[in-house]
Design a protein around this motif. Structure first.
Motif, PDB file in Angstrom:
ATOM      1  N   TRP B 174       0.823  -1.215   0.000  1.00 54.83           N
ATOM      2  CA  TRP B 174       0.000   0.000   0.000  1.00 54.83           C
ATOM      3  C   TRP B 174       0.854   1.260   0.000  1.00 54.83           C
ATOM      4  O   TRP B 174       0.450   2.282  -0.523  1.00 54.83           O
ATOM      5  N   MET B 175       2.052   1.203   0.586  1.00 60.19           N
ATOM      6  CA  MET B 175       2.902   2.395   0.633  1.00 60.19           C
ATOM      7  C   MET B 175       3.711   2.554  -0.652  1.00 60.19           C
ATOM      8  O   MET B 175       4.110   3.653  -0.995  1.00 60.19           O
ATOM      9  N   MET B 176       4.013   1.434  -1.326  1.00 61.74           N
ATOM     10  CA  MET B 176       4.945   1.506  -2.441  1.00 61.74           C
ATOM     11  C   MET B 176       4.337   1.134  -3.800  1.00 61.74           C
ATOM     12  O   MET B 176       4.915   1.437  -4.833  1.00 61.74           O
ATOM     13  N   GLY B 177       3.224   0.446  -3.797  1.00 64.29           N
ATOM     14  CA  GLY B 177       2.514   0.163  -5.045  1.00 64.29           C
ATOM     15  C   GLY B 177       3.147  -0.897  -5.912  1.00 64.29           C
ATOM     16  O   GLY B 177       4.367  -0.995  -6.021  1.00 64.29           O
ATOM     17  N   SER B 178       2.296  -1.724  -6.516  1.00 64.06           N
ATOM     18  CA  SER B 178       2.789  -2.773  -7.403  1.00 64.06           C
ATOM     19  C   SER B 178       1.659  -3.195  -8.329  1.00 64.06           C
ATOM     20  O   SER B 178       0.490  -3.058  -7.996  1.00 64.06           O
ATOM     21  N   LEU B 179       2.036  -3.712  -9.489  1.00 68.80           N
ATOM     22  CA  LEU B 179       1.033  -4.189 -10.445  1.00 68.80           C
ATOM     23  C   LEU B 179       1.103  -5.695 -10.617  1.00 68.80           C
ATOM     24  O   LEU B 179       0.491  -6.243 -11.523  1.00 68.80           O
ATOM     25  N   ALA B 180       1.841  -6.368  -9.747  1.00 66.06           N
ATOM     26  CA  ALA B 180       2.040  -7.805  -9.919  1.00 66.06           C
ATOM     27  C   ALA B 180       0.727  -8.568  -9.821  1.00 66.06           C
ATOM     28  O   ALA B 180      -0.067  -8.338  -8.909  1.00 66.06           O
ATOM     29  N   ASP B 181       0.502  -9.457 -10.794  1.00 67.46           N
ATOM     30  CA  ASP B 181      -0.624 -10.388 -10.777  1.00 67.46           C
ATOM     31  C   ASP B 181      -1.995  -9.741 -10.608  1.00 67.46           C
ATOM     32  O   ASP B 181      -2.878 -10.299  -9.959  1.00 67.46           O
ATOM     33  N   ARG B 182      -2.167  -8.569 -11.173  1.00 66.52           N
ATOM     34  CA  ARG B 182      -3.502  -7.975 -11.191  1.00 66.52           C
ATOM     35  C   ARG B 182      -4.284  -8.628 -12.335  1.00 66.52           C
ATOM     36  O   ARG B 182      -3.690  -9.237 -13.229  1.00 66.52           O
ATOM     37  N   SER B 183      -5.601  -8.504 -12.326  1.00 62.49           N
ATOM     38  CA  SER B 183      -6.378  -9.158 -13.375  1.00 62.49           C
ATOM     39  C   SER B 183      -7.379  -8.173 -13.967  1.00 62.49           C
ATOM     40  O   SER B 183      -7.444  -7.016 -13.555  1.00 62.49           O
ATOM     41  N   PHE B 184      -8.170  -8.666 -14.935  1.00 61.44           N
ATOM     42  CA  PHE B 184      -9.138  -7.784 -15.581  1.00 61.44           C
ATOM     43  C   PHE B 184     -10.192  -7.272 -14.607  1.00 61.44           C
ATOM     44  O   PHE B 184     -10.779  -6.216 -14.821  1.00 61.44           O
ATOM     45  N   GLN B 185     -10.429  -8.034 -13.540  1.00 58.19           N
ATOM     46  CA  GLN B 185     -11.361  -7.533 -12.520  1.00 58.19           C
ATOM     47  C   GLN B 185     -10.953  -6.135 -12.079  1.00 58.19           C
ATOM     48  O   GLN B 185     -11.785  -5.247 -11.910  1.00 58.19           O
ATOM     49  N   HIS B 186      -9.632  -5.972 -11.876  1.00 58.60           N
ATOM     50  CA  HIS B 186      -9.146  -4.680 -11.400  1.00 58.60           C
ATOM     51  C   HIS B 186      -9.274  -3.608 -12.473  1.00 58.60           C
ATOM     52  O   HIS B 186      -9.540  -2.452 -12.168  1.00 58.60           O
ATOM     53  N   VAL B 187      -9.063  -4.013 -13.738  1.00 61.78           N
ATOM     54  CA  VAL B 187      -9.204  -3.044 -14.835  1.00 61.78           C
ATOM     55  C   VAL B 187     -10.629  -2.511 -14.864  1.00 61.78           C
ATOM     56  O   VAL B 187     -10.858  -1.304 -14.874  1.00 61.78           O
ATOM     57  N   TRP B 188     -11.609  -3.444 -14.838  1.00 63.97           N
ATOM     58  CA  TRP B 188     -13.014  -3.009 -14.945  1.00 63.97           C
ATOM     59  C   TRP B 188     -13.448  -2.220 -13.722  1.00 63.97           C
ATOM     60  O   TRP B 188     -14.326  -1.367 -13.797  1.00 63.97           O
TER      61      TRP B 188
END
Lengths: 282, 326
Positions: B174-188
């Motif tokens: 939460w303090m540093m941010g990352s995009l690892a293993d995100r999915s389309f759920q997060h996009v929508w």
């Protein structure tokens, strides 16, 4: 200066006294045993004489982590802190190598005997642990019996399957464990190959989601879902896991059977063997 | 217009590179073919379910952060304003963590971005209240430090109290941010909020241009300051809130990008807005490629990389404005 010398000689005398009483205690089995580690809790619960074990760690009363909840709940639980353990005036404390070294040091400084057990890294180490615990508690005969039963039961479960399905152990944070761990040993005994081996992860490490998908294992065994929410567990529900056609996601197998090197890991071997036979049947 | 072309081409190239960056050693042609046509191979799954949402999110988050930074700097007429530095992102992270840990986000999917947005609104309001519409850099930064610290502490508190053993380790995410293993759920989940936020912020262009002449001149030109402020608050909260809810706090993007582009576009906030949006997309895509190529299995946090580039620049800007601050 003279005061100092007097104090130090007094300390030496005290230490000698403590050492003497400690050696004296060695001769007969300990009467007030406190365990502060989930795994020593369960080993001791299985081996101790009635009344010998007076407290176990709080974790062993948690049904999600412990396989001996009922027995553990019959005893008062401790929070594994040096202060509260000392106040129970134990003559033996059972700890794990992952117990905070400060706690162990503090108890030893207070003159409490602490026996530290390493966690099991394979099924073969379980008889060794049982024997160690039996010796520490003065219950060698019970330990020998349990070792014999364990070996017999394990021998019955292990066979040589013609096909060894490729399995992946996949936990929160994309962590996996290899053949050099208890979980890896359970998997092997149940007749699976571990894909962590293909990536040279002997003890365990990160298995990126992409790598997991590309290696197309026959079955993915996911870790348990802890209460509360954590992003670390998002990887276990990633849609990509369900998108593979030829990969089975094993129903979440209860973690508690896998954590500690106790005879109860046979339940884990049994469940995994059943899974393999059901894969063969497909 | 030439700048737009260059920036769009840069984003397109980085987007493609992002799609072919990963742990596997497959050729670029195979990867892209597997992306376009689902050929039933695991590579298709990886391209479509893991890499495509990741690249899209990097682009969307970059647009949101770049745009928010440029808008905020234009409105406050202060080059040090940036959602991460002044605590808006931190507050959004707190909102997201509250929604997740309370279980709200499970029962109602939109609760996650909405809660992040709500906290971001509060943070922007607090900043505007504390620093005032033309606050000096020092008040702006001090207010930002206070809000960041409070939001960070509360986020840590909530995560430490979680019954989940992994939650406390999440503080880093939460303090540093990352995009690892995100999915389309997060996009929508994020896209609708971001689109609204982008539209609101881009509509500010003319007003921000007028504002360069001073508030009185802007009002004389027919700009309504209260309306502008409202649009700014909602636009920033919607874009930064949605970005933070899915990827954590990624700082410094809104600081670095407008700073780099200001020299090229000149002092015209309306041009800087869309240029920073494109530049932000390029920056986050590049950073996300770098974290994967440098430490493939380590899940290096995006914020770490951004801070290593951004913090020296921030120091440089403070040094330049030190006369004003003294």
């Amino acid at each position: 200066m003279r005061g100092c010398v007097q104090i130090s000689s007094a300390i030496t005398a005290l230490l000698a006294l403590m050492l003497f009483s400690a050696t004296a205690a060695l001769a007969e089995p300990p009467q007030r045993v406190v365990s502060v580690n989930l795994c020593t809790d369960q080993l001791a619960l299985g081996l101790a004489a009635p009344g010998q074990l007076i407290s176990v760690s709080r974790l062993s009363q948690d049904p999600a982590s412990s396989v001996m909840v009922a027995a553990a709940q019959a005893l008062p639980a401790n929070g594994s802190g040096a202060e509260e353990v000392f106040l129970l005036s134990p003559d033996l404390v059972l700890a794990g190598t992952f117990t905070s070294p400060d706690t162990v040091r503090a108890l030893r400084n207070l003159g409490v005997k602490v026996k530290v057990f390493a966690p099991a890294r394979s099924l073969a180490e379980i008889p060794v642990l049982l024997a160690q615990m039996g010796k520490a508690l003065g219950r060698e005969a019970e330990a020998d019996l349990q070792i014999k039963n364990f070996r017999a039961a394990l021998a019955k479960l292990v066979d040589a399957p013609s096909v060894r399905p490729r399995a992946a152990l996949y936990y929160a944070n994309s962590y996996t464990t290899g053949t050099g761990t208890l979980a890896g040993s359970i998997l092997k005994a149940a007749g699976f190959d571990n894909i962590a081996t293909e990536y040279g992860l002997k003890a365990g490490g990160t298995l990126p989601l992409e790598q997991l998908i590309l290696s197309q294992p026959d079955v993915i065994i996911t870790g348990r879902d802890y209460p509360g929410q954590a992003r670390a567990e998002n990887n276990l529900t990633h849609p990509a896991l369900r998108a593979l056609d030829h990969t089975r996601i094993a129903p979440t197998l209860s973690d508690r059977d896998w954590i500690c090197g106790t005879p109860q890991v046979l339940d884990a071997v049994r469940a995994m063997r059943k899974l393999r036979l059901s894969l063969e049947a497909e | 217009m030439r700048l737009a072309g260059i920036l769009i081409a840069l984003v397109a190239v980085l987007f493609t590179v992002s799609l072919i960056s990963g742990y596997s050693n497959t050729s670029m042609a195979d990867s892209l073919a597997a992306l376009i046509r689902d050929n039933g191979t695991p590579l298709s799954v990886v391209m479509r379910e893991i890499r495509l949402p990741r690249a899209l999110l990097a682009m969307m988050i970059g647009i949101s952060l770049g745009l928010s930074g440029a808008a905020m700097q234009g409105y406050l007429r202060n080059p040090l304003a940036e959602p991460g530095l002044i605590g808006v992102s931190g507050a959004a992270a707190l909102g997201a963590v509250l929604a997740i840990q309370s279980g709200f986000a499970l029962s109602y999917a939109l609760a996650l971005p909405l809660s992040a947005l709500g906290m971001a609104v509060l943070a922007v309001l607090a900043i505007l209240f504390l620093a005032g519409p033309r606050g000096s850099s020092i008040t702006l930064i001090l207010a930002g430090i206070a809000i960041s610290a409070l939001a960070g502490a509360l986020t840590s508190l909530v995560l430490n109290l979680s019954p989940n053993p992994f939650a406390a380790a999440e503080i880093v995410f939460w303090m540093m941010g990352s995009l690892a293993d995100r999915s389309f759920q997060h996009v929508w989940l994020a896209l609708p909020f971001m689109v609204v936020g982008w539209a609101l912020l881009l509509s500010l262009g003319r007003g921000l241009d007028a504002l360069t002449l001073g508030e009185d001149a802007a009002e004389a030109m027919g700009m309504r300051m209260t309306r502008m402020r409202l649009v700014l608050i909602l636009g920033i909260a919607a874009s930064v809130g949605a970005a933070t809810a899915v990827a954590g706090v990624i700082g410094f993007v809104g600081l670095i990008v407008p700073h780099l582009l200001r020299g090229i576009v000149g002092a015209r906030p309306s041009v800087l807005l869309w240029a920073s949006a494109l530049g932000g997309a390029a920056m986050v895509l590049a950073a996300d490629i770098a974290v994967r190529e440098l430490f493939p299995t380590r899940d290096l946090k995006l914020g770490v990389l951004m801070a290593m580039i951004g913090a020296p620049l921030f120091l440089h800007l403070i040094y330049k404005t030190r006369k004003e601050m003294a």
